[in-house]
Enzyme design. Sequence first.
Site, PDB file in Angstrom:
ATOM      1  CE  LYS A  87     -15.269 -23.170  24.524  1.00 40.78           C
ATOM      2  NZ  LYS A  87     -15.830 -24.356  23.875  1.00 40.78           N
ATOM      3  CB  THR A 128     -12.450 -26.313  23.809  1.00 42.36           C
ATOM      4  OG1 THR A 128     -13.810 -26.447  23.438  1.00 42.36           O
ATOM      5  CG2 THR A 128     -11.558 -27.067  22.841  1.00 42.36           C
ATOM      6  CG  ASP A 129     -17.670 -26.417  28.280  1.00 36.22           C
ATOM      7  OD1 ASP A 129     -18.123 -25.349  27.819  1.00 36.22           O
ATOM      8  OD2 ASP A 129     -18.046 -26.908  29.356  1.00 36.22           O
ATOM      9  CG  PHE A 164       8.640   8.854   1.416  1.00 31.94           C
ATOM     10  CD1 PHE A 164       9.537   8.129   2.203  1.00 31.94           C
ATOM     11  CD2 PHE A 164       8.217   8.294   0.220  1.00 31.94           C
ATOM     12  CE1 PHE A 164       9.990   6.878   1.810  1.00 31.94           C
ATOM     13  CE2 PHE A 164       8.658   7.046  -0.182  1.00 31.94           C
ATOM     14  CZ  PHE A 164       9.551   6.334   0.612  1.00 31.94           C
ATOM     15  NE  ARG A 182       5.096  10.916   4.393  1.00 29.10           N
ATOM     16  CZ  ARG A 182       5.436   9.661   4.151  1.00 29.10           C
ATOM     17  NH1 ARG A 182       5.080   9.067   3.027  1.00 29.10           N
ATOM     18  NH2 ARG A 182       6.147   8.983   5.038  1.00 29.10           N
ATOM     19  CB  VAL A 214       6.593   4.684   7.958  1.00 28.18           C
ATOM     20  CG1 VAL A 214       6.114   3.704   9.007  1.00 28.18           C
ATOM     21  CG2 VAL A 214       5.449   5.552   7.465  1.00 28.18           C
ATOM     22  CD  GLN A 215      10.233   2.488   5.359  1.00 27.92           C
ATOM     23  OE1 GLN A 215       9.663   3.567   5.497  1.00 27.92           O
ATOM     24  NE2 GLN A 215      10.143   1.770   4.246  1.00 27.92           N
ATOM     25  CG  ASN A 217       2.300   5.678   4.839  1.00 28.63           C
ATOM     26  OD1 ASN A 217       1.647   6.567   5.374  1.00 28.63           O
ATOM     27  ND2 ASN A 217       3.289   5.920   3.990  1.00 28.63           N
ATOM     28  CG  HIS A 224      -1.153   6.086   1.249  1.00 26.24           C
ATOM     29  ND1 HIS A 224       0.133   6.322   1.680  1.00 26.24           N
ATOM     30  CD2 HIS A 224      -1.163   4.794   0.833  1.00 26.24           C
ATOM     31  CE1 HIS A 224       0.861   5.224   1.518  1.00 26.24           C
ATOM     32  NE2 HIS A 224       0.096   4.279   1.012  1.00 26.24           N
TER      33      HIS A 224
HETATM   34  O1  LIG Z   1       7.366   6.412   4.857  1.00 24.98           O
HETATM   35  C1  LIG Z   1       7.220   5.818   3.759  1.00 24.98           C
HETATM   36  N1  LIG Z   1       7.923   4.696   3.526  1.00 24.98           N
HETATM   37  C2  LIG Z   1       7.821   3.995   2.352  1.00 24.98           C
HETATM   38  O2  LIG Z   1       8.494   2.941   2.162  1.00 24.98           O
HETATM   39  C3  LIG Z   1       6.947   4.512   1.373  1.00 24.98           C
HETATM   40  N2  LIG Z   1       6.602   4.102   0.123  1.00 24.98           N
HETATM   41  C4  LIG Z   1       5.683   4.980  -0.353  1.00 24.98           C
HETATM   42  O3  LIG Z   1       5.115   4.891  -1.487  1.00 24.98           O
HETATM   43  N3  LIG Z   1       5.441   5.960   0.569  1.00 24.98           N
HETATM   44  C5  LIG Z   1       6.223   5.689   1.644  1.00 24.98           C
HETATM   45  N4  LIG Z   1       6.373   6.321   2.834  1.00 24.98           N
END
Ligand SMILES: O=c1[nH]c(=O)c2[nH]c(=O)[nH]c2[nH]1
Length: 301
Positions: free
Chosen positions: A11, A58-59, A160, A177, A228-229, A255, A257
Amino acid sequence: MASLAAARYGKDNVRVYKVHRDPATKVQTVTEMTVCCLLEGDVETSYTKADNSPVVATDTVKNTIYILAKQNPVNPPELFGAILAAHFPNKYSHIHAAHVSITVHRWTRMNVDGKPHPHSFLRDGAETRNVDVTFRRNEGFTITSKLAGLLVLKSTGSAFHGFHRDEFTTLKETWDRILSTEVDAAWTWKRYQTIGQVQSDANNFERAFDAARNTTLKIFAEDNSASVQATMYKMCEKILADVPGVEAVEYALPNKHYFEIDLSWHKGLKNTGKDAEVYAPQSGPNGLIKCRVVRKPASKL
Ligand SMILES: O=c1[nH]c(=O)c2[nH]c(=O)[nH]c2[nH]1
């Protein structure tokens, strides 16, 4: 010739609410969750021979979720998930594994006139606390705890630049940014063999959730983000360092934008670069950055 390669059933979207009433203080505490519970076992003939005799309906699975929620604590969700998952293989010899996913919804206690209210709550955001628990007979419990849907934004402190460029690239480098994402974080615990072991980690599950949430927010806010990575990797490292029982940490970060808008066409208005104030938030497309970080195997030296 066809053969059944994989099967699980149960369920989904079982909504459960439980209240705890403290008789001494009259304070009530509530938990609302959505549960999915899927079973695996010797149920092949129900698919291949229209034989329903091995099917725990499932009940029945739904009823069991309610009964076990009445008879057991539902917090932490890792423990309730483990109790529920273990129930099915323990009760039915032909069921070998159960997969439980729980989403816990926010009901945050109201403050009224500066005081915590004894029985009123608010939904302060779409963020949820989730768990996935699998119990397999003879193998024990695998538990993953999660934080999902935590929407955050920082208006500076993110850059970035230095990324790969070729004839497909149009993105400009930026040293300042907006960074916004909806955090999905997950941390997987070492395997547990017994409910007793899960039970004795109950406080650790609560502490780990708070630590993961605080770490996510603190690093998001304070990191001078190169990408971000790079920022998410720091979050994973810190959670692994803070919570010894955790073996792996995963993040999935969209991300989201926010594009600058060139308004110079209107009387030469300056709204780009250091003059940017009005932006266009984008619904899509968005970046999506994921990673899984584990502990380094101990050196053999
Ligand atoms: O932090 C980011 N990682 C990316 O891999 C990426 N690629 C992108 O176009 N902007 C960003 N920003």
